[in-house]
Design a protein around this motif. Structure first.
Motif, mmCIF file in Angstrom:
data_model
loop_
_atom_site.group_PDB
_atom_site.id
_atom_site.type_symbol
_atom_site.label_atom_id
_atom_site.label_comp_id
_atom_site.label_asym_id
_atom_site.label_seq_id
_atom_site.Cartn_x
_atom_site.Cartn_y
_atom_site.Cartn_z
ATOM 1 N N SER A 140 0.814 -1.224 0.000
ATOM 2 C CA SER A 140 0.000 0.000 0.000
ATOM 3 C C SER A 140 0.845 1.271 0.000
ATOM 4 O O SER A 140 0.416 2.297 -0.500
ATOM 5 N N LEU A 141 2.043 1.199 0.612
ATOM 6 C CA LEU A 141 2.983 2.327 0.515
ATOM 7 C C LEU A 141 4.079 1.891 -0.442
ATOM 8 O O LEU A 141 5.153 1.475 -0.022
ATOM 9 N N ALA A 142 3.786 1.950 -1.748
ATOM 10 C CA ALA A 142 4.726 1.445 -2.746
ATOM 11 C C ALA A 142 6.062 2.169 -2.641
ATOM 12 O O ALA A 142 6.086 3.366 -2.335
ATOM 13 N N PRO A 143 7.173 1.427 -2.861
ATOM 14 C CA PRO A 143 8.475 2.106 -2.861
ATOM 15 C C PRO A 143 8.408 3.298 -3.809
ATOM 16 O O PRO A 143 8.019 3.139 -4.959
ATOM 17 N N GLU A 144 8.749 4.466 -3.305
ATOM 18 C CA GLU A 144 8.488 5.681 -4.078
ATOM 19 C C GLU A 144 9.764 6.386 -4.513
ATOM 20 O O GLU A 144 10.750 6.420 -3.772
ATOM 21 N N VAL A 145 9.721 6.958 -5.699
ATOM 22 C CA VAL A 145 10.836 7.789 -6.159
ATOM 23 C C VAL A 145 10.740 9.140 -5.455
ATOM 24 O O VAL A 145 9.660 9.520 -4.997
ATOM 25 N N PRO A 146 11.872 9.871 -5.364
ATOM 26 C CA PRO A 146 11.806 11.206 -4.785
ATOM 27 C C PRO A 146 10.855 12.095 -5.592
ATOM 28 O O PRO A 146 10.772 11.952 -6.813
ATOM 29 N N GLY A 147 10.134 12.940 -4.900
ATOM 30 C CA GLY A 147 9.305 13.912 -5.594
ATOM 31 C C GLY A 147 7.839 13.547 -5.701
ATOM 32 O O GLY A 147 7.040 14.376 -6.120
ATOM 33 N N VAL A 148 7.480 12.305 -5.320
ATOM 34 C CA VAL A 148 6.065 11.951 -5.438
ATOM 35 C C VAL A 148 5.278 12.546 -4.263
ATOM 36 O O VAL A 148 5.839 12.851 -3.216
ATOM 37 N N ALA A 149 3.971 12.685 -4.476
ATOM 38 C CA ALA A 149 3.109 13.169 -3.407
ATOM 39 C C ALA A 149 2.885 12.039 -2.409
ATOM 40 O O ALA A 149 2.716 10.884 -2.795
ATOM 41 N N ALA A 150 2.910 12.366 -1.121
ATOM 42 C CA ALA A 150 2.677 11.347 -0.092
ATOM 43 C C ALA A 150 2.141 12.023 1.157
ATOM 44 O O ALA A 150 2.302 13.234 1.336
ATOM 45 N N ALA A 151 1.496 11.231 2.018
ATOM 46 C CA ALA A 151 0.995 11.763 3.280
ATOM 47 C C ALA A 151 2.165 12.077 4.209
ATOM 48 O O ALA A 151 3.321 11.745 3.911
ATOM 49 N N ASP A 152 1.884 12.696 5.329
ATOM 50 C CA ASP A 152 2.901 13.062 6.325
ATOM 51 C C ASP A 152 3.773 11.855 6.678
ATOM 52 O O ASP A 152 3.264 10.756 6.909
ATOM 53 N N VAL A 153 5.087 12.073 6.711
ATOM 54 C CA VAL A 153 6.017 10.951 6.881
ATOM 55 C C VAL A 153 5.829 10.242 8.225
ATOM 56 O O VAL A 153 5.924 9.021 8.317
ATOM 57 N N GLY A 154 5.527 10.998 9.294
ATOM 58 C CA GLY A 154 5.349 10.394 10.612
ATOM 59 C C GLY A 154 4.185 9.416 10.639
ATOM 60 O O GLY A 154 4.284 8.309 11.196
ATOM 61 N N VAL A 155 3.081 9.810 10.018
ATOM 62 C CA VAL A 155 1.901 8.940 9.974
ATOM 63 C C VAL A 155 2.197 7.692 9.152
ATOM 64 O O VAL A 155 1.825 6.571 9.527
ATOM 65 N N ARG A 156 2.923 7.868 8.054
ATOM 66 C CA ARG A 156 3.274 6.702 7.235
ATOM 67 C C ARG A 156 4.217 5.763 7.982
ATOM 68 O O ARG A 156 4.131 4.542 7.840
ATOM 69 N N GLN A 157 5.121 6.339 8.788
ATOM 70 C CA GLN A 157 6.035 5.482 9.551
ATOM 71 C C GLN A 157 5.274 4.637 10.572
ATOM 72 O O GLN A 157 5.610 3.474 10.799
ATOM 73 N N ILE A 158 4.256 5.236 11.193
ATOM 74 C CA ILE A 158 3.446 4.478 12.155
ATOM 75 C C ILE A 158 2.734 3.330 11.431
ATOM 76 O O ILE A 158 2.752 2.181 11.877
ATOM 77 N N TRP A 159 2.111 3.642 10.284
ATOM 78 C CA TRP A 159 1.416 2.607 9.513
ATOM 79 C C TRP A 159 2.400 1.527 9.069
ATOM 80 O O TRP A 159 2.108 0.333 9.147
ATOM 81 N N TRP A 160 3.578 1.954 8.616
ATOM 82 C CA TRP A 160 4.623 1.016 8.174
ATOM 83 C C TRP A 160 4.981 0.059 9.319
ATOM 84 O O TRP A 160 5.036 -1.157 9.135
ATOM 85 N N THR A 161 5.202 0.626 10.517
ATOM 86 C CA THR A 161 5.635 -0.188 11.650
ATOM 87 C C THR A 161 4.558 -1.199 12.047
ATOM 88 O O THR A 161 4.854 -2.375 12.283
#
Lengths: 250, 56
Positions: A140-161
Protein backbone atom coordinates in the motif's frame (compact mmCIF):
# COMPACT_ATOMS: atom_id res chain seq x y z
CA UNK A 1 22.22 -22.84 48.55
CA UNK A 2 23.19 -19.19 48.36
CA UNK A 3 25.93 -19.57 45.74
CA UNK A 4 23.56 -21.67 43.63
CA UNK A 5 20.89 -19.00 43.78
CA UNK A 6 23.41 -16.43 42.65
CA UNK A 7 24.38 -18.72 39.83
CA UNK A 8 20.73 -18.95 38.81
CA UNK A 9 20.33 -15.19 38.66
CA UNK A 10 23.58 -14.34 36.87
CA UNK A 11 22.78 -13.75 33.20
CA UNK A 12 26.18 -14.67 31.81
CA UNK A 13 26.33 -18.45 32.25
CA UNK A 14 28.65 -20.08 29.67
CA UNK A 15 25.64 -21.33 27.68
CA UNK A 16 24.13 -17.85 27.61
CA UNK A 17 27.45 -16.29 26.63
CA UNK A 18 27.78 -18.78 23.78
CA UNK A 19 24.23 -17.94 22.68
CA UNK A 20 24.96 -14.18 22.67
CA UNK A 21 28.05 -14.79 20.61
CA UNK A 22 26.29 -17.16 18.20
CA UNK A 23 23.33 -14.84 17.53
CA UNK A 24 25.41 -11.67 17.24
CA UNK A 25 28.09 -13.27 15.07
CA UNK A 26 25.72 -14.95 12.63
CA UNK A 27 23.44 -11.89 12.46
CA UNK A 28 26.38 -9.57 11.88
CA UNK A 29 28.15 -11.73 9.28
CA UNK A 30 24.95 -12.49 7.37
CA UNK A 31 23.77 -8.88 7.50
CA UNK A 32 27.07 -7.36 6.43
CA UNK A 33 27.55 -9.84 3.57
CA UNK A 34 23.97 -9.64 2.29
CA UNK A 35 24.01 -5.86 2.80
CA UNK A 36 27.15 -5.39 0.73
CA UNK A 37 25.79 -7.45 -2.17
CA UNK A 38 22.43 -5.67 -1.89
CA UNK A 39 24.09 -2.26 -1.90
CA UNK A 40 25.90 -3.08 -5.14
CA UNK A 41 22.71 -4.48 -6.71
CA UNK A 42 20.81 -1.35 -5.66
CA UNK A 43 23.50 0.97 -7.01
CA UNK A 44 23.40 -0.81 -10.36
CA UNK A 45 19.67 -1.49 -10.77
CA UNK A 46 17.79 0.99 -8.56
CA UNK A 47 19.98 4.08 -8.24
CA UNK A 48 19.87 5.07 -11.96
CA UNK A 49 16.07 5.05 -11.81
CA UNK A 50 16.19 7.25 -8.69
CA UNK A 51 18.66 9.66 -10.30
CA UNK A 52 16.45 9.81 -13.39
CA UNK A 53 13.46 10.69 -11.18
CA UNK A 54 15.48 13.40 -9.43
CA UNK A 55 15.94 15.20 -12.77
CA UNK A 56 12.15 15.67 -12.76
CA UNK A 57 12.03 16.44 -9.02
CA UNK A 58 14.55 19.26 -9.52
CA UNK A 59 12.76 20.55 -12.62
CA UNK A 60 15.72 19.89 -14.92
CA UNK A 61 13.37 17.73 -16.97
CA UNK A 62 9.66 18.51 -17.26
CA UNK A 63 7.09 15.83 -17.97
CA UNK A 64 4.38 16.97 -20.44
CA UNK A 65 6.24 20.23 -21.00
CA UNK A 66 6.35 22.02 -24.34
CA UNK A 67 8.77 19.52 -25.90
CA UNK A 68 8.88 15.72 -25.71
CA UNK A 69 11.52 14.55 -23.20
CA UNK A 70 14.03 11.82 -23.99
CA UNK A 71 13.62 8.66 -21.93
CA UNK A 72 17.38 8.19 -21.92
CA UNK A 73 19.12 11.22 -20.43
CA UNK A 74 22.80 11.07 -19.50
CA UNK A 75 22.94 9.82 -15.92
CA UNK A 76 26.01 9.67 -13.69
CA UNK A 77 27.43 6.12 -13.56
CA UNK A 78 28.06 3.92 -10.55
CA UNK A 79 30.34 5.63 -7.99
CA UNK A 80 30.24 8.92 -9.92
CA UNK A 81 29.29 10.42 -6.55
CA UNK A 82 31.61 8.45 -4.25
CA UNK A 83 30.46 10.00 -0.94
CA UNK A 84 26.79 9.57 -1.70
CA UNK A 85 27.20 6.01 -2.99
CA UNK A 86 29.62 5.13 -0.20
CA UNK A 87 27.10 6.28 2.40
CA UNK A 88 24.46 4.21 0.63
CA UNK A 89 26.67 1.12 0.90
CA UNK A 90 27.31 1.73 4.61
CA UNK A 91 23.64 2.33 5.39
CA UNK A 92 22.49 -0.68 3.37
CA UNK A 93 24.97 -2.87 5.25
CA UNK A 94 23.76 -1.40 8.55
CA UNK A 95 20.11 -1.90 7.67
CA UNK A 96 20.60 -5.52 6.67
CA UNK A 97 22.72 -6.11 9.77
CA UNK A 98 19.70 -4.96 11.78
CA UNK A 99 17.51 -7.38 9.85
CA UNK A 100 20.16 -10.09 10.27
CA UNK A 101 20.22 -9.70 14.06
CA UNK A 102 16.42 -10.01 14.24
CA UNK A 103 16.54 -13.04 11.94
CA UNK A 104 19.31 -14.79 13.90
CA UNK A 105 17.48 -14.16 17.17
CA UNK A 106 14.26 -15.68 15.84
CA UNK A 107 16.24 -18.60 14.38
CA UNK A 108 17.67 -19.29 17.83
CA UNK A 109 14.16 -19.50 19.26
CA UNK A 110 12.95 -21.73 16.41
CA UNK A 111 15.89 -24.09 16.83
CA UNK A 112 15.05 -24.48 20.51
CA UNK A 113 11.59 -25.57 19.40
CA UNK A 114 13.23 -28.28 17.29
CA UNK A 115 13.25 -26.65 13.84
CA UNK A 116 16.26 -27.18 11.64
CA UNK A 117 18.19 -24.03 10.72
CA UNK A 118 20.64 -24.10 7.82
CA UNK A 119 21.40 -22.27 4.58
CA UNK A 120 18.54 -24.09 2.80
CA UNK A 121 15.81 -23.50 5.36
CA UNK A 122 17.24 -19.99 5.65
CA UNK A 123 15.91 -19.29 2.13
CA UNK A 124 12.35 -19.60 3.48
CA UNK A 125 13.22 -17.37 6.45
CA UNK A 126 14.53 -14.81 4.00
CA UNK A 127 11.37 -14.91 1.89
CA UNK A 128 9.24 -14.52 5.02
CA UNK A 129 11.41 -11.58 6.10
CA UNK A 130 10.99 -9.97 2.68
CA UNK A 131 7.20 -10.28 2.94
CA UNK A 132 7.15 -8.89 6.48
CA UNK A 133 9.60 -6.00 6.16
CA UNK A 134 9.37 -4.99 2.53
CA UNK A 135 6.47 -6.44 0.53
CA UNK A 136 3.64 -6.12 3.08
CA UNK A 137 4.14 -2.40 3.82
CA UNK A 138 5.05 -1.78 0.16
CA UNK A 139 1.75 -3.21 -1.06
CA UNK A 140 0.00 0.00 0.00
CA UNK A 141 2.98 2.33 0.52
CA UNK A 142 4.73 1.45 -2.75
CA UNK A 143 8.48 2.11 -2.86
CA UNK A 144 8.49 5.68 -4.08
CA UNK A 145 10.84 7.79 -6.16
CA UNK A 146 11.81 11.21 -4.78
CA UNK A 147 9.30 13.91 -5.59
CA UNK A 148 6.06 11.95 -5.44
CA UNK A 149 3.11 13.17 -3.41
CA UNK A 150 2.68 11.35 -0.09
CA UNK A 151 1.00 11.76 3.28
CA UNK A 152 2.90 13.06 6.33
CA UNK A 153 6.02 10.95 6.88
CA UNK A 154 5.35 10.39 10.61
CA UNK A 155 1.90 8.94 9.97
CA UNK A 156 3.27 6.70 7.24
CA UNK A 157 6.04 5.48 9.55
CA UNK A 158 3.45 4.48 12.15
CA UNK A 159 1.42 2.61 9.51
CA UNK A 160 4.62 1.02 8.17
CA UNK A 161 5.64 -0.19 11.65
CA UNK A 162 2.21 -1.65 12.49
CA UNK A 163 2.01 -3.36 9.09
CA UNK A 164 5.48 -4.87 9.47
CA UNK A 165 4.64 -6.12 12.97
CA UNK A 166 1.33 -7.64 11.82
CA UNK A 167 2.94 -9.29 8.78
CA UNK A 168 5.81 -10.59 10.92
CA UNK A 169 3.40 -12.28 13.31
CA UNK A 170 1.48 -13.63 10.29
CA UNK A 171 4.66 -15.16 8.85
CA UNK A 172 5.30 -16.86 12.19
CA UNK A 173 1.74 -18.23 12.31
CA UNK A 174 1.98 -19.55 8.74
CA UNK A 175 5.36 -21.15 9.36
CA UNK A 176 4.75 -22.61 12.81
CA UNK A 177 0.99 -22.41 13.55
CA UNK A 178 0.09 -25.71 11.97
CA UNK A 179 -3.68 -25.36 12.17
CA UNK A 180 -6.50 -23.68 10.28
CA UNK A 181 -7.19 -21.04 12.91
CA UNK A 182 -3.61 -19.78 12.84
CA UNK A 183 -3.69 -19.60 9.03
CA UNK A 184 -6.93 -17.60 9.14
CA UNK A 185 -5.54 -15.22 11.76
CA UNK A 186 -2.42 -14.84 9.61
CA UNK A 187 -4.51 -13.97 6.55
CA UNK A 188 -6.44 -11.42 8.59
CA UNK A 189 -3.22 -9.87 9.93
CA UNK A 190 -1.83 -9.64 6.40
CA UNK A 191 -4.97 -8.02 4.95
CA UNK A 192 -6.13 -5.78 7.81
CA UNK A 193 -3.64 -2.89 7.38
CA UNK A 194 -4.54 -2.67 3.69
CA UNK A 195 -8.28 -2.86 4.34
CA UNK A 196 -7.94 -0.08 6.93
CA UNK A 197 -5.76 1.68 4.39
CA UNK A 198 -2.37 3.39 4.35
CA UNK A 199 -2.07 7.16 4.78
CA UNK A 200 -2.57 8.77 1.37
CA UNK A 201 -1.80 12.24 0.04
CA UNK A 202 -4.64 14.76 -0.33
CA UNK A 203 -3.71 15.52 -3.90
CA UNK A 204 -1.32 14.16 -6.52
CA UNK A 205 1.54 16.48 -7.34
CA UNK A 206 4.38 14.20 -8.43
CA UNK A 207 6.31 15.54 -11.43
CA UNK A 208 7.91 12.16 -12.27
CA UNK A 209 6.63 10.14 -15.27
CA UNK A 210 4.66 7.06 -14.25
CA UNK A 211 7.04 4.86 -16.24
CA UNK A 212 9.91 5.83 -13.93
CA UNK A 213 7.81 5.42 -10.76
CA UNK A 214 6.62 1.96 -11.81
CA UNK A 215 10.11 0.81 -12.78
CA UNK A 216 11.47 2.05 -9.46
CA UNK A 217 8.86 0.14 -7.41
CA UNK A 218 9.42 -3.04 -9.42
CA UNK A 219 13.22 -2.80 -9.11
CA UNK A 220 13.04 -2.01 -5.38
CA UNK A 221 10.86 -5.07 -4.76
CA UNK A 222 13.00 -7.32 -6.97
CA UNK A 223 16.30 -6.33 -5.38
CA UNK A 224 14.61 -6.44 -1.96
CA UNK A 225 13.59 -10.05 -2.51
CA UNK A 226 17.06 -11.03 -3.70
CA UNK A 227 18.53 -9.25 -0.68
CA UNK A 228 16.29 -11.03 1.81
CA UNK A 229 16.75 -14.48 0.27
CA UNK A 230 20.53 -13.94 0.49
CA UNK A 231 20.22 -12.67 4.06
CA UNK A 232 18.10 -15.64 5.17
CA UNK A 233 20.39 -18.16 3.56
CA UNK A 234 23.54 -16.51 4.94
CA UNK A 235 21.99 -16.27 8.41
CA UNK A 236 21.07 -19.98 8.29
CA UNK A 237 24.56 -20.86 7.10
CA UNK A 238 26.38 -18.81 9.75
CA UNK A 239 23.96 -19.98 12.43
CA UNK A 240 24.86 -23.59 11.70
CA UNK A 241 28.57 -22.89 11.22
CA UNK A 242 28.79 -20.92 14.50
CA UNK A 243 26.96 -23.74 16.31
CA UNK A 244 29.45 -26.30 15.04
CA UNK A 245 32.36 -24.04 16.00
CA UNK A 246 31.17 -23.48 19.57
CA UNK A 247 30.31 -27.19 19.94
CA UNK A 248 33.82 -28.08 18.82
CA UNK A 249 35.34 -25.53 21.21
CA UNK A 250 33.27 -26.77 24.16
CA UNK B 1 17.87 -30.34 43.27
CA UNK B 2 21.14 -28.87 42.09
CA UNK B 3 20.63 -30.14 38.56
CA UNK B 4 17.09 -28.83 38.49
CA UNK B 5 18.15 -25.37 39.56
CA UNK B 6 20.87 -25.14 36.93
CA UNK B 7 18.56 -26.36 34.17
CA UNK B 8 15.92 -23.85 35.17
CA UNK B 9 18.48 -21.07 35.15
CA UNK B 10 19.71 -22.04 31.67
CA UNK B 11 16.18 -22.09 30.30
CA UNK B 12 15.33 -18.86 32.06
CA UNK B 13 18.26 -16.87 30.76
CA UNK B 14 18.72 -18.22 27.28
CA UNK B 15 15.96 -16.08 25.76
CA UNK B 16 17.88 -12.97 26.87
CA UNK B 17 20.38 -13.09 23.99
CA UNK B 18 17.51 -13.38 21.49
CA UNK B 19 15.64 -10.47 23.07
CA UNK B 20 18.83 -8.42 23.17
CA UNK B 21 19.56 -9.10 19.49
CA UNK B 22 16.00 -8.24 18.43
CA UNK B 23 16.11 -4.93 20.32
CA UNK B 24 19.55 -4.11 18.91
CA UNK B 25 18.45 -5.06 15.39
CA UNK B 26 15.24 -3.03 15.53
CA UNK B 27 17.22 -0.12 16.98
CA UNK B 28 19.59 -0.18 14.00
CA UNK B 29 16.66 -0.40 11.55
CA UNK B 30 14.95 2.56 13.25
CA UNK B 31 18.16 4.56 13.00
CA UNK B 32 18.89 3.79 9.35
CA UNK B 33 15.28 3.71 8.16
CA UNK B 34 13.15 6.03 10.21
CA UNK B 35 14.91 8.72 12.24
CA UNK B 36 14.29 12.05 10.48
CA UNK B 37 17.32 13.98 11.79
CA UNK B 38 18.57 15.68 8.63
CA UNK B 39 22.15 14.34 8.67
CA UNK B 40 20.86 10.78 9.02
CA UNK B 41 18.10 11.38 6.49
CA UNK B 42 20.50 12.75 3.88
CA UNK B 43 23.04 9.98 4.37
CA UNK B 44 20.44 7.23 4.24
CA UNK B 45 18.22 8.92 1.63
CA UNK B 46 18.83 6.64 -1.36
CA UNK B 47 18.76 3.51 0.81
CA UNK B 48 15.44 4.50 2.37
CA UNK B 49 13.87 4.94 -1.04
CA UNK B 50 15.34 1.73 -2.45
CA UNK B 51 14.42 -0.31 0.63
CA UNK B 52 10.84 0.97 0.77
CA UNK B 53 10.95 3.01 3.97
CA UNK B 54 8.72 6.10 4.11
CA UNK B 55 11.32 8.79 3.42
CA UNK B 56 10.11 12.37 3.00
Amino acid sequence: MMPLMMCATLPASPATKAMYSRILTSGLFAGAAAGLITALLQLYFVQPVLLHAELYESGELVHFGADPVTAHPDLPGMFAEPVRDGLSIIFTMLTYTGYGLVLAALMSVAERQGHEINARTGLMWGLAGFVAFHFAPGLSLAPEVPGVAAADVGVRQIWWTITVAAAGVAMGLIAFGGNLVSYLVAALLLMAPHIIGAPEPETFSGPVPTEIGALFAARAFGIGMAAWVLLGSFAGYFWQAEGKRTDAAA
Amino acid sequence: MTTKTIKASAAGTSFLPAVFAVVLGLGIITLTGHVQASALHDAAHDVRHATGFPCH
